[in-house]
Design an enzyme around this catalytic site. Structure first.
Site, short mmCIF file in Angstrom:
data_model
loop_
_atom_site.label_atom_id
_atom_site.label_comp_id
_atom_site.label_asym_id
_atom_site.label_seq_id
_atom_site.Cartn_x
_atom_site.Cartn_y
_atom_site.Cartn_z
N LYS A 5 0.84 -1.21 0.00
CA LYS A 5 0.00 0.00 0.00
C LYS A 5 0.87 1.25 0.00
O LYS A 5 0.63 2.20 -0.75
CB LYS A 5 -0.94 0.00 1.22
CG LYS A 5 -2.05 -1.06 1.12
CD LYS A 5 -2.87 -1.19 2.40
CE LYS A 5 -3.88 -2.33 2.26
NZ LYS A 5 -4.68 -2.57 3.48
N GLN A 41 -4.52 -1.50 9.76
CA GLN A 41 -4.47 -2.82 9.13
C GLN A 41 -5.05 -3.89 10.06
O GLN A 41 -4.71 -3.95 11.24
CB GLN A 41 -3.02 -3.15 8.75
CG GLN A 41 -2.85 -4.43 7.95
CD GLN A 41 -3.46 -4.38 6.54
OE1 GLN A 41 -3.64 -3.31 5.97
NE2 GLN A 41 -3.77 -5.53 5.99
N ASP A 44 -10.84 3.06 4.27
CA ASP A 44 -11.20 1.64 4.14
C ASP A 44 -12.72 1.47 4.04
O ASP A 44 -13.20 0.41 3.63
CB ASP A 44 -10.74 0.86 5.38
CG ASP A 44 -9.45 0.09 5.15
OD1 ASP A 44 -9.17 -0.26 3.98
OD2 ASP A 44 -8.76 -0.20 6.14
N1 GUN Z 1 -6.64 -6.67 6.19
C1 GUN Z 1 -6.93 -7.35 5.05
N2 GUN Z 1 -7.52 -6.53 4.15
C2 GUN Z 1 -7.60 -5.32 4.73
C3 GUN Z 1 -8.09 -4.06 4.29
O1 GUN Z 1 -8.61 -3.88 3.19
N3 GUN Z 1 -7.98 -3.04 5.17
C4 GUN Z 1 -7.44 -3.20 6.40
N4 GUN Z 1 -7.38 -2.14 7.21
N5 GUN Z 1 -6.97 -4.34 6.84
C5 GUN Z 1 -7.05 -5.41 6.00
#
Ligand code: GUN
Length: 292
Positions: free
Chosen positions: A52, A96, A119
């Site tokens: 990311k 995350q 998100d």
């Molecule tokens: N863990 C797995 N996918 C995601 C996501 O899209 N966002 C976040 N914050 N954690 C994740």
């Protein structure tokens, strides 16, 4: 059969975002800034977050990675989130998941300012999405909608069966595809672990969204000729013949189902690569909603 290529589509979207950031710079505007909070050192989470952050750099965003010890207290994590909520230099941030067991994930997600919740996990964003108001849409369903739209997959009036009712995939995609607009206007059925006679249902579907997490669950006998197949599954299946010791499998028995389908997403390279591009899109959107 047409493969819905998430890698190529996500690269195209990243180029669009990069061009937009470049135009913002030319206009003398501040570029979007995304922060990511990573608690602990889980290998998969580190990989995702690293990817990311690199994608932010690629498109010209500012990015900040905040790494916290696995044993951080919930109170200290909440304090960190409050700081991020107050930080005017940040357009959006993500925490995350999964978080360590001693932390109440729901409490953390509720403490994120919905205006910075790129998100789209906060109930305010979910509610706004369901009411067709401006909202941050979670990356996976947003990515599916973009793939359907960009490949001009017909959805209007079609019967879509969504298999899975999770809060971040099954439920939101079922809402989005039933709404008006591009990739919408479908007639949606949500199936789940208590659904009776699932194969009978999937055989009636024009579009099937598999978000179950069981490798190769959907087989050719469960699919009608010409169906559209969206595979959200990403399960690591142990495989000694592979250098990493595992292979990634989707929820669809790809080869046999592909032979009957009109459009299908591969795994890997389908829905997965779209998610980071959608996080970037939400961050750009946050910057635009938060101007000046
Ligand atoms: N863990 C797995 N996918 C995601 C996501 O899209 N966002 C976040 N914050 N954690 C994740």
């Amino acid at each position: 059969m047409i493969r819905l290529d998430g890698k190529q589509t996500s690269n195209r979207i990243k180029e669009e975002i990069k061009a937009e950031v470049s135009a913002m710079k030319t206009r003398g505007e501040r570029v979007p800034h995304l922060a990511a909070v990573l608690v602990g050192d889980d290998g998969a989470s580190l990989t995702y977050v690293g990817s990311k952050v690199r994608s932010c750099e690629y498109v010209g965003f500012d990015s900040t990675l905040i790494r916290l010890e696995a044993n951080i207290s919930q109170a200290d994590l909440l304090k960190q989130i409050e700081d991020l909520n107050q930080d005017d230099t940040l357009d959006g941030y993500i925490v995350q998941l999964p978080l360590p067991k001693h932390i109440d994930e729901e409490k953390i997600l509720l403490s994120i300012d919905p205006e910075k919740d790129v998100d789209g996990f906060h109930p305010a964003n979910f509610g706004r999405m369901a009411l067709e108001l401006d909202a941050f849409i979670p990356a996976t369903p947003f990515g599916i909608m973009q793939l359907l739209e960009r490949y001009e997959v017909p959805t209007q009036g079609k019967h879509c069966v969504v298999v899975g009712r999770s809060h971040i995939v099954g439920r939101p995609i079922s809402i989005l595809m039933s709404q008006k607009g591009p990739a919408g206007n479908a007639t949606v059925t949500v199936a789940h672990s208590r659904t009776e006679n699932l194969p009978e249902l999937t055989r009636q579907a024009d579009i099937i969204v598999m978000a179950l997490g069981i490798p190769e669950y959907l087989t050719a006998d469960m699919v009608k000729e010409g169906a559209v197949i969206i595979d959200v599954g990403i399960t690591r299946v142990p495989d000694e013949n592979h250098p990493k010791g595992y292979v990634i499998k989707g929820d669809v028995a790809f080869d046999e189902v592909a032979a009957k389908s009109s459009f299908i997403t591969p795994v890997p390279g389908g829905v997965g690569p779209m998610t980071i591009a959608m996080l970037l899109k939400n961050t750009l959107q946050a910057r635009q909603w938060n101007l000046p």
